[in-house]
Scaffold this motif. Structure first.
Motif, short mmCIF file in Angstrom:
data_model
loop_
_atom_site.label_atom_id
_atom_site.label_comp_id
_atom_site.label_asym_id
_atom_site.label_seq_id
_atom_site.Cartn_x
_atom_site.Cartn_y
_atom_site.Cartn_z
N SER A 45 6.31 -22.88 11.94
CA SER A 45 5.10 -24.08 11.33
C SER A 45 5.46 -24.42 12.37
O SER A 45 6.07 -25.16 12.99
N VAL A 46 4.21 -25.48 12.49
CA VAL A 46 4.01 -26.50 13.29
C VAL A 46 3.41 -28.00 13.18
O VAL A 46 1.90 -27.68 11.87
N GLY A 47 3.74 -28.79 12.99
CA GLY A 47 3.28 -30.29 13.17
C GLY A 47 3.20 -31.24 13.58
O GLY A 47 3.50 -30.90 15.16
N TYR A 48 2.94 -32.64 13.84
CA TYR A 48 2.53 -33.38 14.95
C TYR A 48 2.10 -34.87 13.73
O TYR A 48 2.39 -34.79 12.86
N ASP A 49 2.74 -35.54 14.82
CA ASP A 49 2.50 -36.82 14.57
C ASP A 49 1.82 -37.75 14.55
O ASP A 49 0.82 -36.96 15.05
N ALA A 50 1.51 -39.16 14.80
CA ALA A 50 -0.18 -39.92 14.42
C ALA A 50 -0.20 -39.84 16.09
O ALA A 50 -1.23 -40.67 16.24
N ILE A 72 1.15 -18.78 12.32
CA ILE A 72 1.16 -20.10 12.49
C ILE A 72 0.63 -20.40 11.45
O ILE A 72 -0.40 -20.46 10.46
N TYR A 73 2.47 -21.69 10.41
CA TYR A 73 1.15 -22.76 9.52
C TYR A 73 1.51 -23.75 9.87
O TYR A 73 2.31 -24.44 10.68
N ASN A 74 0.27 -24.34 10.05
CA ASN A 74 -0.37 -26.16 10.42
C ASN A 74 0.46 -26.47 9.22
O ASN A 74 0.03 -26.85 7.92
N SER A 86 10.57 -27.96 6.67
CA SER A 86 9.63 -26.60 6.82
C SER A 86 10.91 -25.59 6.09
O SER A 86 10.37 -23.84 6.02
N LEU A 87 11.78 -25.70 7.48
CA LEU A 87 12.40 -23.98 7.95
C LEU A 87 13.81 -23.95 6.66
O LEU A 87 14.62 -22.72 6.19
N TYR A 88 13.49 -24.93 5.55
CA TYR A 88 14.33 -24.42 4.60
C TYR A 88 14.01 -24.25 3.08
O TYR A 88 14.43 -23.64 2.53
N GLU A 89 12.83 -24.98 2.95
CA GLU A 89 11.80 -25.17 1.79
C GLU A 89 11.42 -23.56 1.97
O GLU A 89 11.10 -22.65 2.04
N GLY A 90 12.62 -22.87 0.68
CA GLY A 90 12.48 -21.82 -0.04
C GLY A 90 12.26 -20.69 1.10
O GLY A 90 12.20 -19.27 0.91
N TYR A 149 -0.39 -25.81 5.79
CA TYR A 149 0.89 -25.06 4.28
C TYR A 149 1.31 -26.65 4.23
O TYR A 149 1.28 -27.87 5.14
N ASP A 150 0.86 -27.01 2.48
CA ASP A 150 1.39 -28.48 2.23
C ASP A 150 2.85 -28.74 1.85
O ASP A 150 3.24 -28.33 0.68
N ILE A 151 3.42 -29.01 2.62
CA ILE A 151 4.77 -29.34 3.27
C ILE A 151 4.53 -30.30 2.95
O ILE A 151 6.32 -31.16 1.33
N LEU A 152 4.85 -31.42 2.24
CA LEU A 152 4.34 -32.92 1.90
C LEU A 152 4.26 -32.97 0.88
O LEU A 152 4.88 -33.27 0.19
#
Length: 457
Positions: A45-50, A72-74, A86-90, A149-152
């Motif tokens: 999973s890959v995310g980014y800040d502002a 890759i999951y964005n 994201s590493l713990y959720e499910g 992927y909607d982790i939010l």
């Protein structure tokens, strides 16, 4: 291209377009993807800040990861703790990369890397640097293929359930999101819990138009302090750094440091096992020992997570506001979770200011940074430790060498350590009076200057 400077102890961090550019980041992505596949990771999973550079670095990183062949999951623009989550959720994801410059100035950015549930840091990053050099001139085509992927939404649902006892609470407080990534969580989370704080600077803006996203610098707290002073109904304020893995809490009379928050949280955990880093106040170690078990460890989120697993720690903290909960959570630093746990204490009737005021009065200096090159900083610390061991300071009760030199004088202590992220030595002094703290500081700095002079000569 000199890459060693950006491969820090805990993460990769550098200046956009100078050290972090298309060539270097594509190679980093490729080498990270290969490393993850070697470790049997099927996806990341890959995310980014502002930050304003996030979009470009995201594209470069994904191109390298895709060349390596990993799925890759964005997870989008989110705080760093949601990458960990994201590493713990499910148990859906095998690894995570967060593109973040944390609290650094706007031109900085970088990567925080987790493989499995382990931080990728230290020697592993040094070895990765060597691999990246080998692939700097590889032709890596643009390829941003990924699955969104909607982790939010999952994170907000999780927090809303965990803290449902706070729902509809009529309590007045303020939050400063610093135009960082915190705002994307705070606004919908407060709506879900039907809490109505005064929220400052929720809009993510990588130019940080209001103030730098580092709440440990007092000048960056001026806006929220003004709000608290103007509106007497507001009981407490909270401030996040750029990627929301750190929290500062404050009221009109006091700014709560990370070690103070740690003590308050520990009071609400049965028989807690607590870890404080070497910069933490003597009060944390002395007071928690009266009702729990306390350990001292190295500074740095990666070091702390490692020791938490080894010692089965419930709660850990850095003075800078990184708070790690294993008790009722997953054991990583999450400023938003720590904020909710602080609200929970107040909801339960804890008087935070009174509890801190009841502690023995100690006087702590601000963290002092001494410029020192990457080549000399560890040599200086080693030489200083030897000088202490050879009797260079009076009244030394104990010398702790877990991370630099923490010297116990009984009536106070001193710390000299090398920063793992910057070309500095860090010093900190604490004692039972300002005079004693000043005396310790003078004696330690006199010895340090003598040691430094001997090394130069």
């Amino acid at each position: 291209m000199q890459l060693e400077v950006i491969f820090r102890e805990y993460d990769i961090r550098g200046i956009y377009e100078k050290e972090l550019n298309e060539k270097s980041v594509k190679a980093i992505g490729y080498c990270l993807g290969k490393k993850m596949l070697e470790k049997n990771c099927k996806n990341v999973s890959v995310g980014y800040d502002a930050r304003y550079s996030a979009n470009a670095l995201f594209h470069y990183l994904l191109s390298g990861l895709n060349k390596a062949g990993i799925k890759i999951y964005n997870i989008g623009l989110v705080p760093t703790p949601l990458g960990y989550f994201s590493l713990y959720e499910g148990l859906k994801f095998d690894a995570n990369i967060m593109i973040t410059g944390s609290h650094n100035p706007k031109d900085y950015n970088g990567f925080k890397i987790t493989i499995g549930k382990e931080s990728f840091f230290g020697q592993d990053l040094k070895e990765l640097c060597k691999e990246v050099y080998k692939h700097l001139d590889d032709v890596i085509e643009d390829d941003v293929s990924c699955e969104n992927y909607d982790i939010l939404s999952l994170y907000i649902a999780f927090m809303s359930e965990q803290f449902k006892h706070l729902k509809d609470w009529n309590f007045n407080f303020a939050i400063d999101c610093a135009n960082g990534a915190a705002g994307v969580v705070i606004e919908p989370l407060m709506q879900a819990l039907n809490l109505k704080p005064k929220i400052l600077f929720a809009n993510p803006d990588g130019n940080f138009p209001n103030h730098s996203p580092d709440p440990t610098e007092r000048e960056n707290l001026k806006d929220i302090q003004s709000i608290l002073n103007e509106d007497q109904n507001l009981k407490i304020g909270f401030a996040f750094d750029g990627d929301a893995d750190r929290l500062v809490a404050l009221n009109t009379s006091h700014v709560f440091c990370g070690d103070e928050l740690c003590y308050l949280f520990a009071k609400n955990i049965p028989n807690p096992r607590v870890l404080g880093e070497v910069k933490c106040s003597k009060n944390l170690f002395d007071e928690v020992a009266k009702f729990g078990t306390i350990f001292m460890g190295k500074t740095g989120h990666s070091n702390i997570k490692k020791m938490m697993k080894e010692q089965n720690i419930d709660l850990a903290a850095e003075v800078s506001g990184h708070i790690f909960f294993k008790h009722r959570y997953f054991g990583y630093d999450d400023g938003i979770y720590a904020f909710l746990r602080t609200l929970e204490l107040i909801h339960k009737g804890f008087d935070l200011s009174a509890m801190i005021e009841e502690l023995p009065k100690l006087y702590t200096t601000e963290e002092i940074k001494i410029p020192a090159s990457e080549e000399e900083k560890f040599k200086l610390v080693d030489a200083f430790k030897k000088a202490v061991e050879q009797g260079g300071l009076k009244d030394v009760k104990a010398l702790c060498e877990i991370d630099g030199a923490r010297i116990d004088f009984g009536y106070g202590w001193a710390l000299l350590r090398a920063s793992n992220t910057s070309p500095y030595l860090i010093t900190r002094f604490e004692a039972t009076s300002l005079e004693k703290a000043g005396e310790i500081q003078k004696n330690v700095m006199d010895l340090f200057e003598k040691v430094k002079g001997n090394l130069v000569n």
